[in-house]
Design a protein around this motif. Structure first.
Motif, PDB file in Angstrom:
ATOM      1  N   LEU A   1      37.384  74.479  21.223  1.00  0.00           N
ATOM      2  CA  LEU A   1      36.112  74.112  20.640  1.00  0.00           C
ATOM      3  C   LEU A   1      34.952  74.744  21.408  1.00  0.00           C
ATOM      4  CD1 LEU A   1      34.461  72.298  18.667  1.00  0.00           C
ATOM      5  CD2 LEU A   1      34.497  70.566  20.477  1.00  0.00           C
ATOM      6  N   SER A   2      34.028  75.358  20.676  1.00  0.00           N
ATOM      7  CA  SER A   2      32.842  75.952  21.292  1.00  0.00           C
ATOM      8  C   SER A   2      31.635  75.633  20.423  1.00  0.00           C
ATOM      9  CB  SER A   2      33.010  77.462  21.422  1.00  0.00           C
ATOM     10  OG  SER A   2      31.847  78.028  21.972  1.00  0.00           O
ATOM     11  N   ILE A   3      30.622  75.005  21.012  1.00  0.00           N
ATOM     12  CA  ILE A   3      29.402  74.658  20.290  1.00  0.00           C
ATOM     13  C   ILE A   3      28.235  75.326  20.990  1.00  0.00           C
ATOM     14  CG2 ILE A   3      27.885  72.787  19.541  1.00  0.00           C
ATOM     15  CD1 ILE A   3      30.330  70.921  19.696  1.00  0.00           C
ATOM     16  N   GLU A   4      27.403  76.018  20.204  1.00  0.00           N
ATOM     17  CA  GLU A   4      26.219  76.684  20.740  1.00  0.00           C
ATOM     18  C   GLU A   4      24.996  76.223  19.976  1.00  0.00           C
ATOM     19  OE1 GLU A   4      26.817  80.890  20.563  1.00  0.00           O
ATOM     20  OE2 GLU A   4      28.452  80.861  22.020  1.00  0.00           O
ATOM     21  N   THR A   5      23.915  75.963  20.680  1.00  0.00           N
ATOM     22  CA  THR A   5      22.658  75.556  20.058  1.00  0.00           C
ATOM     23  C   THR A   5      21.504  75.998  20.950  1.00  0.00           C
ATOM     24  OG1 THR A   5      21.466  73.715  19.045  1.00  0.00           O
ATOM     25  CG2 THR A   5      22.616  73.260  21.120  1.00  0.00           C
ATOM     26  N   GLU A   6      20.303  75.913  20.407  1.00  0.00           N
ATOM     27  CA  GLU A   6      19.125  76.285  21.180  1.00  0.00           C
ATOM     28  C   GLU A   6      18.599  75.110  21.974  1.00  0.00           C
ATOM     29  OE1 GLU A   6      16.061  77.903  18.649  1.00  0.00           O
ATOM     30  OE2 GLU A   6      16.566  79.914  19.329  1.00  0.00           O
ATOM     31  N   GLY A   7      18.053  75.433  23.134  1.00  0.00           N
ATOM     32  CA  GLY A   7      17.457  74.406  23.969  1.00  0.00           C
ATOM     33  C   GLY A   7      16.251  74.964  24.701  1.00  0.00           C
ATOM     34  N   ARG A   8      15.555  74.091  25.384  1.00  0.00           N
ATOM     35  CA  ARG A   8      14.406  74.490  26.184  1.00  0.00           C
ATOM     36  C   ARG A   8      14.682  74.090  27.621  1.00  0.00           C
ATOM     37  NH1 ARG A   8      10.067  76.467  24.797  1.00  0.00           N
ATOM     38  NH2 ARG A   8      10.136  75.664  22.683  1.00  0.00           N
ATOM     39  N   ALA A   9      14.586  75.068  28.534  1.00  0.00           N
ATOM     40  CA  ALA A   9      14.846  74.797  29.941  1.00  0.00           C
ATOM     41  C   ALA A   9      13.729  73.931  30.507  1.00  0.00           C
ATOM     42  CB  ALA A   9      14.944  76.107  30.716  1.00  0.00           C
TER      43      ALA A   9
ATOM     44  N   SER B   1      17.499  70.402  18.796  1.00  0.00           N
ATOM     45  CA  SER B   1      17.881  69.709  17.566  1.00  0.00           C
ATOM     46  C   SER B   1      17.772  68.197  17.720  1.00  0.00           C
ATOM     47  CB  SER B   1      19.314  70.055  17.173  1.00  0.00           C
ATOM     48  OG  SER B   1      19.448  71.434  16.994  1.00  0.00           O
ATOM     49  N   SER B   2      18.298  67.668  18.804  1.00  0.00           N
ATOM     50  CA  SER B   2      18.353  66.215  18.994  1.00  0.00           C
ATOM     51  C   SER B   2      17.296  65.677  19.958  1.00  0.00           C
ATOM     52  CB  SER B   2      19.734  65.827  19.507  1.00  0.00           C
ATOM     53  OG  SER B   2      19.934  66.348  20.809  1.00  0.00           O
ATOM     54  N   ARG B   3      16.593  66.559  20.662  1.00  0.00           N
ATOM     55  CA  ARG B   3      15.601  66.187  21.683  1.00  0.00           C
ATOM     56  C   ARG B   3      16.237  65.413  22.844  1.00  0.00           C
ATOM     57  NH1 ARG B   3      11.791  69.611  20.416  1.00  0.00           N
ATOM     58  NH2 ARG B   3      10.801  69.245  18.445  1.00  0.00           N
ATOM     59  N   THR B   4      17.518  65.621  23.066  1.00  0.00           N
ATOM     60  CA  THR B   4      18.243  64.984  24.159  1.00  0.00           C
ATOM     61  C   THR B   4      18.170  65.867  25.397  1.00  0.00           C
ATOM     62  OG1 THR B   4      19.782  64.020  22.584  1.00  0.00           O
ATOM     63  CG2 THR B   4      20.480  64.071  24.889  1.00  0.00           C
ATOM     64  N   THR B   5      17.929  65.234  26.559  1.00  0.00           N
ATOM     65  CA  THR B   5      17.909  65.971  27.823  1.00  0.00           C
ATOM     66  C   THR B   5      19.313  65.996  28.398  1.00  0.00           C
ATOM     67  OG1 THR B   5      15.637  65.296  28.244  1.00  0.00           O
ATOM     68  CG2 THR B   5      16.907  66.067  30.137  1.00  0.00           C
TER      69      THR B   5
END
Length: 141
Positions: free
Chosen positions: A98-106, A122-126
């Motif tokens: 399983l491999s999941i990729e998404t965008e985030g903000r450092a 996407s989820s605003r989770t840290t």
């Protein structure tokens, strides 16, 4: 008689400590600047923990401001950051096949191998992950 004096003084000259050669800054190097050969020169300053070879410092980043003429200490250098704060980064989770990729903000600045916080856009989770050699953040296992 002259030779005895010269031979008697020889051991004293051998016991004198040699001046250590260390790197000194040729200009003021600011925090997060990457060091080049032009920024450094060999100086006859004795400083504990100082870098002694130019090749050991070139390409590293300054963790603190290093003032002109001052020795370059090992503790003042680190790997250059691949991820800057507020930069958009790729978040990667892998578990087996399983491999999941998404965008985030450092949320932190970090070099390869360092742990940083990031926010999933996407989820605003840290989340916390490790910066890889390409600048992506590996999260999870």
């Amino acid at each position: 008689m002259r030779y005895r004096f010269a031979l008697a003084c020889l051991p004293l000259t051998l016991w004198q400590p040699l001046a250590a050669e260390t790197l000194v800054a040729t200009r003021t190097i600011l925090v997060n600047e990457i060091l080049t050969e032009g920024d450094l020169q060999i100086g006859a300053i004795e400083a504990p923990g100082a870098v002694q070879h130019i090749s050991a410092a070139v390409g590293l980043s300054a963790k603190r401001t290093i003032f002109q003429g001052r020795p370059v200490l090992s503790r003042d250098l680190g790997q250059p950051a691949l991820v800057e704060r507020n930069q958009t980064v790729l978040l990667v989770y892998r578990s087996g096949a399983l491999s999941i990729e998404t965008e985030g903000r450092a949320l932190d600045r970090g070099a390869a191998g360092e742990r940083v916080r990031a926010m999933n856009l996407s989820s605003r989770t840290t989340i916390t992950g490790t910066v890889d050699s390409l600048g992506a953040i590996q999260v999870g296992n």
